[in-house]
Design a protein around this motif. Structure first.
Motif, PDB file in Angstrom:
ATOM      1  N   ASP A 274      52.108  98.182  40.394  1.00  0.00           N
ATOM      2  CA  ASP A 274      51.837  96.902  41.054  1.00  0.00           C
ATOM      3  C   ASP A 274      51.498  95.831  40.016  1.00  0.00           C
ATOM      4  O   ASP A 274      51.932  94.675  40.130  1.00  0.00           O
TER       5      ASP A 274
ATOM      6  N   VAL B  46      57.872 100.256  45.369  1.00  0.00           N
ATOM      7  CA  VAL B  46      57.422  99.479  44.219  1.00  0.00           C
ATOM      8  C   VAL B  46      57.897 100.085  42.905  1.00  0.00           C
ATOM      9  O   VAL B  46      57.941  99.400  41.875  1.00  0.00           O
TER      10      VAL B  46
ATOM     11  N   VAL C  69      62.225  95.683  44.578  1.00  0.00           N
ATOM     12  CA  VAL C  69      61.194  94.652  44.475  1.00  0.00           C
ATOM     13  C   VAL C  69      61.830  93.313  44.118  1.00  0.00           C
ATOM     14  O   VAL C  69      61.477  92.265  44.676  1.00  0.00           O
ATOM     15  N   ARG C  70      62.798  93.327  43.214  1.00  0.00           N
ATOM     16  CA  ARG C  70      63.450  92.082  42.786  1.00  0.00           C
ATOM     17  C   ARG C  70      64.129  91.392  43.961  1.00  0.00           C
ATOM     18  O   ARG C  70      64.013  90.182  44.153  1.00  0.00           O
TER      19      ARG C  70
ATOM     20  N   ARG D 183      54.605  94.767  38.175  1.00  0.00           N
ATOM     21  CA  ARG D 183      55.438  93.913  39.035  1.00  0.00           C
ATOM     22  C   ARG D 183      54.872  92.498  39.115  1.00  0.00           C
ATOM     23  O   ARG D 183      55.637  91.522  39.204  1.00  0.00           O
TER      24      ARG D 183
ATOM     25  N   GLU E 162      56.123  90.885  35.977  1.00  0.00           N
ATOM     26  CA  GLU E 162      57.590  90.830  35.984  1.00  0.00           C
ATOM     27  C   GLU E 162      58.095  89.694  36.867  1.00  0.00           C
ATOM     28  O   GLU E 162      59.056  88.998  36.501  1.00  0.00           O
ATOM     29  N   HIS E 163      57.449  89.481  38.003  1.00  0.00           N
ATOM     30  CA  HIS E 163      57.938  88.496  38.966  1.00  0.00           C
ATOM     31  C   HIS E 163      57.059  87.259  39.050  1.00  0.00           C
ATOM     32  O   HIS E 163      57.374  86.339  39.823  1.00  0.00           O
TER      33      HIS E 163
ATOM     34  N   THR F 182      61.039  96.049  33.420  1.00  0.00           N
ATOM     35  CA  THR F 182      60.590  97.343  32.914  1.00  0.00           C
ATOM     36  C   THR F 182      61.477  97.893  31.788  1.00  0.00           C
ATOM     37  O   THR F 182      60.956  98.551  30.888  1.00  0.00           O
TER      38      THR F 182
ATOM     39  N   ASP G  73      63.072  98.892  40.586  1.00  0.00           N
ATOM     40  CA  ASP G  73      63.245  97.523  40.097  1.00  0.00           C
ATOM     41  C   ASP G  73      64.009  96.652  41.090  1.00  0.00           C
ATOM     42  O   ASP G  73      63.578  95.547  41.433  1.00  0.00           O
TER      43      ASP G  73
END
Length: 536
Positions: free
Chosen positions: A436, A397, A403-404, A439, A442-443, A170, A400
């Motif tokens: 969501d 959520v 969630v990571r 994310r 991102e992942h 982000t 950062d």
């Protein structure tokens, strides 16, 4: 004869009528720019409004003193935060909404004060963009654990910047949006002031265009292949008896709804209307009573799990041995019953917990509606057949690191059980769905969103929505999602991109402060961006 009175010389520091009018116009401009930036957030798909709003902010901050920058920043923040956070007051009124909006606006003002200081340095567009990221970082950690909800990245689930999430998370999206916005503002300023030579326009043009091109180029870095196979998932949305703070006031009603909808799903599978899922995700608080302390609740969940024949992740309120509640997701096996748990680690202040309860009670008795939940300590991955499911419950959520940590714990799928019934039909659920989607990119994970009252969704690793429900309707989403074990660049780098951005931003701020102090001491000029005089 008496001489006529002569009006005193107003002096250089006394604002003239035209100067006061200019200040008022700038105030109106930044307030409107904040509102324009807010319109970039879902449920709208106007992602490109965010850099335009920032362009106006950058124009106004250009060459200002820190005090003026703070004031303009607060107004911009109010224009952004007040409508964006209106959902916090849906059922409790302005007592939560307006103070929170003002607090977040003050953080924006603090960042803008620093941005005004560095706006006189060469390369100001970059320094101001980095300081915006630093401001987001600050309000993501303080006070009371921070509130990162209205981060620029979460306005971009539809935009060209979204693929950048896979590279730097982000913070990188925020940097890109700011560079475009502040670059656009600088470009417009130079054209408006007659300094439109190619040499002077090169830097702002690059700042405006390069982030967009980088986002397009990063599309190839977004992994979508099923490197660990594929799994059929089901997200069950049972609905609630009523919206609002008392959504679970009728004992066992929410649980009954989710059990009923799961039995219906099992019947649909037997009839061939939907495929057999490999796993089922229920929402946060789907079991509104503790199944470990209530035999009737346990029997209902057991029956639903046996009927569908696959593991269910059951969101539940579980009371610990200390007598205090935990917001817990329980992994429920159809043969073995409960076999694993995940307890929410990032609790929502003024909702699940109440910091400084006795103090805030002086202002409103509503504070006693807040719970006394206890946080979990560890990220947990549920093994559900071939899937290894990372969990981030609702409010988590937005953070950062939370969630990571969950995703990097050996997952190949991400589940986000959530309960938005407290916020009715407001924009909250759509703002969270945007998170969501960010994310997912991102992942590099498929994402299962299960909500008590909506919006539930199944999201591909590229952030696109495969299926979603409406609000306040019982539903079950069933579809195949890829399982992905590969880690993105954002996951491998972790917090480092943000840390470097903040460090460089602070270095630029210190440099500008030292240069300004030296100039005041010696009377020497300060190196500035071309045409950026010091202004009040």
């Amino acid at each position: 004869m008496v001489a006529p009175a002569v009006a005193p010389d107003p002096g250089p520091d006394t604002p003239t009528r035209s100067a006061r009018l200019a200040v008022l116009l700038r105030c109106a401009a930044v307030l409107a720019a904040g509102g324009l930036t807010y319109l970039a957030w879902p449920p709208r798909t106007l992602w490109w409004l965010a850099p335009i709003g920032l362009a106006v902010l950058g124009w106004v901050l250009r060459g200002r003193r820190a005090r003026a920058g703070f004031g303009y920043g607060v107004l911009f923040g109010l224009g952004l935060m007040t409508p964006a956070l209106a959902w916090t007051g849906v059922f409790v009124g302005p007592v939560a909404w307006l103070p929170l909006s003002l607090l977040e606006a003050l953080f924006v003002g603090l960042a803008c004060a620093a941005m005004a200081v560095v706006s006189r340095l060469p390369g100001a567009v970059l320094w101001t963009a980095l300081l915006w990221v630093a401001g987001e970082t600050l309000r993501s950690v303080v006070p009371f654990g921070g509130f990162p909800w209205v981060k620029l990245a979460f306005s971009q689930p539809e935009g060209l910047y979204l693929p950048l999430a896979s590279l730097g998370g982000t913070p990188l999206i925020a940097l890109a949006v700011c560079l475009t916005g502040f670059g656009l503002g600088e470009l417009a300023h130079r054209l408006a002031t007659g300094r439109g030579t190619p040499k002077l326009l090169l830097v702002p043009v690059l700042a405006t265009v390069a982030p967009l091109l980088a986002g397009i180029a990063a599309t190839g870095a977004v992994g979508t292949d099923a490197d660990s196979g594929e799994v059929t998932v089901a997200a069950v949305q049972g609905n609630v008896p009523r919206a609002g703070l008392d959504f679970n006031a009728q004992r066992r009603a929410v649980l009954d709804n989710h059990v009923t909808r799961t039995h219906q799903l099992a019947a649909d599978v037997r009839a061939g209307r939907v495929p057999q899922p490999d796993l089922v995700i229920w929402p946060e608080n789907a079991s509104d009573i503790d199944p470990f302390r209530n035999a009737d609740a346990r029997a209902l969940i057991d029956g639903a799990a046996r009927d569908i024949g696959v593991p269910i992740a059951v969101g539940s309120v579980v009371v610990g041995e200390d007598g205090l509640p935990r917001n817990t997701v329980v992994l429920w096996d159809p043969q073995l019953g409960p076999v694993d748990r995940y307890t929410k680690r990032q609790l929502q202040p003024f909702g699940e917990t109440m910091p400084m309860r006795s103090l805030f009670r002086l202002f409103s008795a509503e504070v006693d509606r807040a719970g006394n939940f206890q946080p979990g300590t560890d990220p947990t991955v549920f093994t559900m057949g071939r899937a290894r499911v990372a969990l981030a419950t609702c409010y988590e959520v937005a953070f950062d690191s939370v969630v990571r940590d969950s995703v990097r714990n050996g997952s190949n799928l991400l589940a986000i059980p959530t309960n938005n019934a407290t916020f009715g039909r407001s924009e909250m659920t759509y703002q969270q769905l945007a998170m969501d989607r960010v994310r997912a990119v991102e992942h590099g994970r498929g994402v299962v969103v299960a909500a008590t009252s909506g919006v539930s969704a199944l999201i591909r690793p590229d952030g696109s929505v495969l299926a979603e429900t409406g609000l306040f309707t019982p539903a079950a989403l069933v579809a195949a999602l890829p399982l992905r074990s590969a880690t993105t660049m954002a996951d491998r780098l972790g917090v480092w991109p943000e840390a470097v951005m903040v460090a460089v931003a602070l270095a630029a701020l210190v440099s500008a402060l030292v240069a300004g102090r030296r100039a005041r001491t010696t009377g020497a000029g300060v190196a500035t961006t071309p045409g950026a005089p010091r202004q009040a």
